[in-house]
Design an enzyme around this catalytic site. Structure first.
Site, short mmCIF file in Angstrom:
data_model
loop_
_atom_site.label_atom_id
_atom_site.label_comp_id
_atom_site.label_asym_id
_atom_site.label_seq_id
_atom_site.Cartn_x
_atom_site.Cartn_y
_atom_site.Cartn_z
N GLY A 1 -78.27 125.19 20.88
CA GLY A 1 -78.59 126.53 21.37
C GLY A 1 -77.89 126.82 22.67
O GLY A 1 -76.99 126.09 23.08
N ASN A 2 -78.27 127.92 23.31
CA ASN A 2 -77.65 128.29 24.59
C ASN A 2 -78.69 128.95 25.49
O ASN A 2 -79.84 129.11 25.10
CB ASN A 2 -76.44 129.20 24.34
CG ASN A 2 -76.84 130.49 23.65
OD1 ASN A 2 -77.54 131.32 24.21
ND2 ASN A 2 -76.42 130.64 22.40
N ARG A 3 -78.26 129.29 26.71
CA ARG A 3 -79.20 129.74 27.74
C ARG A 3 -79.49 131.24 27.75
O ARG A 3 -80.09 131.74 28.68
CB ARG A 3 -78.63 129.39 29.13
CG ARG A 3 -78.54 127.91 29.41
CD ARG A 3 -77.94 127.71 30.80
NE ARG A 3 -77.69 126.32 31.08
CZ ARG A 3 -78.60 125.49 31.60
NH1 ARG A 3 -79.81 125.94 31.88
NH2 ARG A 3 -78.29 124.24 31.82
N SER A 4 -79.05 131.97 26.75
CA SER A 4 -79.28 133.41 26.76
C SER A 4 -80.77 133.75 26.65
O SER A 4 -81.47 133.22 25.78
CB SER A 4 -78.53 134.07 25.61
OG SER A 4 -78.83 135.44 25.58
#
Ligand code: C5P
Length: 221
Positions: free
Chosen positions: A29-32
């Site tokens: 995943g990512n930090r958005s």
């Protein structure tokens, strides 16, 4: 209250970050956080637009007065965006879409094995939704907007990306672990395919959203 300059328009906004599953309990995943995309959805609704918000893994409450479609992966986000784009006047891709996903999805939880090194994770490319929507232009006069988070050579990389993706506007901001992601504020430059450059000073994500809609409305007119 805002002028209803988007009345009668249908706009599609993607928000949040995709999650690409490895097994039933793990993902890449990512930090958005989704905050910029939600700000875009809220401001467009306030300006009179019919809004479809395609939200990937956000923890934010549904904004009032917008149609929300919740998705998990990049492939699901693509389906939802392409479907909504069919009758859209504008598409704004604010979501952080994973460029790659694991090549294999393990149906059972991946386990560690005594005395053995872990298996490497092989990745495959995800579809580039922004490039696809820009190339399709299923409706003439559609305005397509992308976002680019860059860590260095922000403007040069932004110009190159705008060309590569084929979108009309690209919102470029500089990111780092402590910058932008999850924050209530943003600072950016909006690059236009026509060569325009619109700096947006550090401020609330709503202010950046309103500048994006100003530029979109100009191009729709
Ligand atoms: O290539 P990069 O990920 O930096 O591009 C960012 C822009 O492209 C964002 O607008 C993002 O929503 C969009 N994107 C996409 N599909 C991908 C990767 C990014 O639509 N697979």
């Amino acid at each position: 209250t805002a002028a209803p300059d988007l009345a009668g328009r249908h706009v599609v906004v993607s928000a949040g970050g995709t999650r690409e599953p490895l097994d039933p309990v793990r993902f890449l995943g990512n930090r958005s956080s989704g905050k910029q995309g939600y700000a875009l959805a809220r401001t467009a609704a306030a300006r009179g637009a019919r809004v479809t918000l395609v939200a990937a893994n956000t923890a934010l409450p549904d904004p009032a007065g917008v149609d929300i479609v919740r998705v998990g992966t990049a492939v699901e986000l693509r389906e939802a965006v392409l479907a909504a784009a069919r009758d859209a006047d504008a598409v704004v891709m604010a979501a952080a879409v994973a460029d790659f996903r694991p090549a294999v999805y393990a149906a059972g939880k991946i386990k560690k094995k005594d005395g053995k090194e872990p298996e490497p994770i092989t990745l495959v490319r995800n579809p580039d939704i922004l490039a696809e929507v820009s190339g399709d232009r299923v409706r003439s006069g559609q305005v397509i907007v992308g976002f680019a988070a860059e860590t260095d050579d922000v403007l040069a990389n932004g110009r190159a990306k705008l060309k590569r993706k084929g979108c009309d506007l690209l919102v470029v901001n500089e990111v780092g672990e402590a910058k932008t992601f999850g924050s209530e504020t943003n600072e950016a430059v909006v690059l236009g395919a026509d060569g325009s450059e619109t700096p947006v000073p550090h401020g609330p994500k709503e202010a950046l959203a309103d500048t994006v809609w100003d530029l979109v409305a100009e191009r729709l007119a």
